[in-house]
Design an enzyme around this catalytic site. Structure first.
Site, PDB file in Angstrom:
ATOM      1  N   GLU A  70       9.943  -0.158   2.819  1.00  0.00           N
ATOM      2  CA  GLU A  70      11.086   0.318   2.174  1.00  0.00           C
ATOM      3  C   GLU A  70      11.463   0.621   0.662  1.00  0.00           C
ATOM      4  O   GLU A  70      11.730   1.726   0.218  1.00  0.00           O
ATOM      5  CB  GLU A  70      12.288  -0.086   3.011  1.00  0.00           C
ATOM      6  CG  GLU A  70      13.613   0.787   2.959  1.00  0.00           C
ATOM      7  CD  GLU A  70      14.569   0.215   3.816  1.00  0.00           C
ATOM      8  OE1 GLU A  70      14.557   0.162   4.793  1.00  0.00           O
ATOM      9  OE2 GLU A  70      15.769  -0.002   3.128  1.00  0.00           O
ATOM     10  N   ASP A  71      11.125  -0.332  -0.048  1.00  0.00           N
ATOM     11  CA  ASP A  71      11.479  -0.694  -1.401  1.00  0.00           C
ATOM     12  C   ASP A  71      10.365  -0.741  -2.468  1.00  0.00           C
ATOM     13  O   ASP A  71      10.773  -0.801  -3.556  1.00  0.00           O
ATOM     14  CB  ASP A  71      12.546  -1.864  -1.582  1.00  0.00           C
ATOM     15  CG  ASP A  71      13.902  -1.658  -0.963  1.00  0.00           C
ATOM     16  OD1 ASP A  71      14.084  -0.142  -0.356  1.00  0.00           O
ATOM     17  OD2 ASP A  71      14.490  -2.458  -0.287  1.00  0.00           O
TER      18      ASP A  71
END
Ligand SMILES: Nc1nc2c(ncn2[C@@H]2O[C@H](COP(=O)(O)OP(=O)(O)O)[C@@H](OP(=O)(O)OP(=O)(O)O)[C@H]2O)c(=O)[nH]1
Ligand SMILES: [Mn+2]
Length: 186
Positions: A70-71
């Protein structure tokens, strides 16, 4: 447990810690101290072990890796290659689609929480518990009191869909919600 089996689990966990540390190396939390981001995935795994009583290595690996795709530029293929399909599956279940608008991502977390696997629900419970405690500890830069409260209310809705997964984690979340007047006192 046989010594060899114990060594394998140790290796699997340290591989994940190092992988996450490398992937998140340039990231910081949003608190005024700009805490290293890696504190968060490490803390989520720690909560699962110490407060949730979880020893399942794939759940702990999933926790350590849960924000990498996600990051950071990490791919699911990379996770599968290094840590196997079950860990990849857990990480995939807790990864928001960042191409969607933020409000839609938030809505989908609430709607999809009940459909998640038991292992993914464990990671999500510990992730929310960590983030809510982090909000109690320090307000992220630029966040108003109302935004903090809004995060608590949204997290409570997500947690509704995760119930029946781990009573110890759910009890600790409920204490935080009650203190904010989000759940009726029982
Ligand atoms: N409380 C807190 N959160 C911080 C801090 N620094 C970074 N975060 C991260 O910010 C996310 C929550 O902030 P939001 O504004 O709601 O979401 P966004 O990052 O997707 O825009 C969490 O992401 P997440 O772990 O992916 O979880 P989720 O909230 O998306 O489920 C959390 O880990 C901090 O100092 N305090
Ligand atoms: Mn997280």
């Amino acid at each position: 447990m046989a010594a060899d089996a114990g060594n394998l689990v140790t290796e699997q966990l340290i591989e994940c810690m190092n992988f996450a540390a490398v992937k998140h190396r340039n990231q910081r939390r949003k608190d005024p101290d700009k805490t290293p981001y890696i504190n968060h995935p490490l803390g989520v795994a720690y909560i699962l072990m110490k407060e949730g009583g979880i020893t399942d290595v794939q759940v702990l690996q999933g926790a350590l890796l849960h924000d990498t795709v996600e990051d950071t530029e990490t791919t699911f293929e990379e996770i599968e290659e290094l840590f196997g399909s079950e860990v990849r599956g857990i990480v995939a279940e807790v990864t928001d689609d960042k191409t969607l608008p933020k409000m839609e991502r938030k809505r989908l977390q609430v709607v999809n929480a009940p459909k998640k696997s038991h292992k993914a629900k464990l990671v999500k419970l510990a992730d929310k518990l960590y983030n809510l405690r982090d909000l109690e500890r320090a307000t992220p830069e630029g966040w108003t009191t109302e935004r903090v409260m809004e995060y608590f209310r949204w997290a409570a809705q997500v947690v509704e869909g995760l119930r029946g997964t781990n009573q110890m984690l759910e009890n600790k979340l409920d204490e935080l919600f009650k203190a904010r007047g989000i759940l009726p006192e029982t």
